[in-house]
Enzyme design. Structure first.
Site, mmCIF file in Angstrom:
data_model
loop_
_atom_site.group_PDB
_atom_site.id
_atom_site.type_symbol
_atom_site.label_atom_id
_atom_site.label_comp_id
_atom_site.label_asym_id
_atom_site.label_seq_id
_atom_site.Cartn_x
_atom_site.Cartn_y
_atom_site.Cartn_z
ATOM 1 C CB CYS A 34 -0.938 -0.032 1.205
ATOM 2 S SG CYS A 34 -1.797 1.524 1.541
ATOM 3 C CB CYS A 37 0.212 1.875 4.075
ATOM 4 S SG CYS A 37 -1.470 1.264 3.878
#
Length: 273
Positions: A34, A37
């Protein structure tokens, strides 16, 4: 002071639910693949080092049980726990100011904010030398913290120790545009202090500019902006568009959310056009 910890399905109850009865726990549901993230992770690590809380990182690919239990769909998904319950959260990436506002809303304390407030109280009480010493200690302890850097530099500007202020700002670095603007605004404060002390000259515009610089150093920003706008109105070319540049420096110092910034951006636009 908090800390960061990796948490899994098997110890979530102990490390998050039980721990949140002692202090707030910020749970970061993330995945290695991600991109957002990875953008959020350094900011949460910074929060863990500064705030009285725990940052618990949960890899949703490896810990699907707890991710499903808390209905995690998009990531990063951040949930704040207190007393075993979710009290706040967000999905995606928040910028540093918005995240700090959220933590303040949740009454999560920043050790750095409290330390800065204590030093400012020392200065207000006339213990200026002690305040300077404490700020230098904070700079040693938190060399990467922008707020410490900014407040320390501002103190040394106020005490007219401009070389020390320049050294503090020149040692700072960041990839955050807002922080870079703030660092630039401190350099502007140093300029204001120098101009405040210099012979302003006989012209009305020169005197207005010098007065505005003195007001800015004294943190009387509204009065300073009023005079800088008068400089722009009377002589746009003065000090290479100095009135406009000075006003923008104050906007950067105050931040985009400050009411004076919004109000005086409009005033500046009307003066310019």
């Amino acid at each position: 002071m908090g800390y960061s910890i990796a948490v899994a399905d098997h110890n979530f109850e102990e490390e998050v639910l039980a721990k949140s009865k002692e202090m707030p726990v910020i749970v970061d549901f993330y995945a290695d693949w991600c991109g957002p993230c990875k953008m959020l992770s350094p900011l949460l690590e910074e929060i863990a080092s500064e705030y009285d809380c725990v940052v618990a990182k949960v890899d949703v690919d490896q810990n699907q049980q707890v991710a499903q239990a808390y209905q995690v769909q998009g990531i990063p998904d951040v949930k704040i726990f207190r007393d075993g319950e979710v009290i706040e959260g967000f999905v995606g990436v928040l910028q540093r100011p918005q995240l700090r506002e959220l933590l303040a809303k949740c009454n999560i304390k920043s050790a750095i904010d409290e330390a800065i407030a204590a030093v400012k109280q020392q200065e207000e009480a006339g213990k200026v030398e002690q305040a300077k010493t404490e700020f230098l200690h904070l700079l040693e302890k938190y060399p990467q913290n922008a707020q410490v850097t900014l407040e320390a530099a501002k103190l040394f500007v106020r005490t007219n120790e401009l070389n020390q202020a320049k050294e503090i700002i020149d040692s700072a670095s960041s990839d955050d545009r807002n922080l870079l603007d703030a660092f630039s605004s401190i350099k502007a404060l140093i300029h204001f202090q120098e101009e405040c002390q210099n012979d302003s000259g006989d012209s009305e515009v020169a005197q207005l500019y010098a007065q505005a610089c003195c007001l800015a150093v004294a943190e009387k920003y509204q009065e300073a902006l009023d005079k800088f706008l008068q400089v722009v109105s009377k002589d746009r070319k003065f000090k290479d568009d100095g009135g406009r540049k000075a006003a923008i420096a104050i906007f950067n110092l105050l931040g985009n959310e400050h009411p004076l910034t919004a109000e005086y951006r409009r005033h500046l636009t009307s003066v310019l056009y």
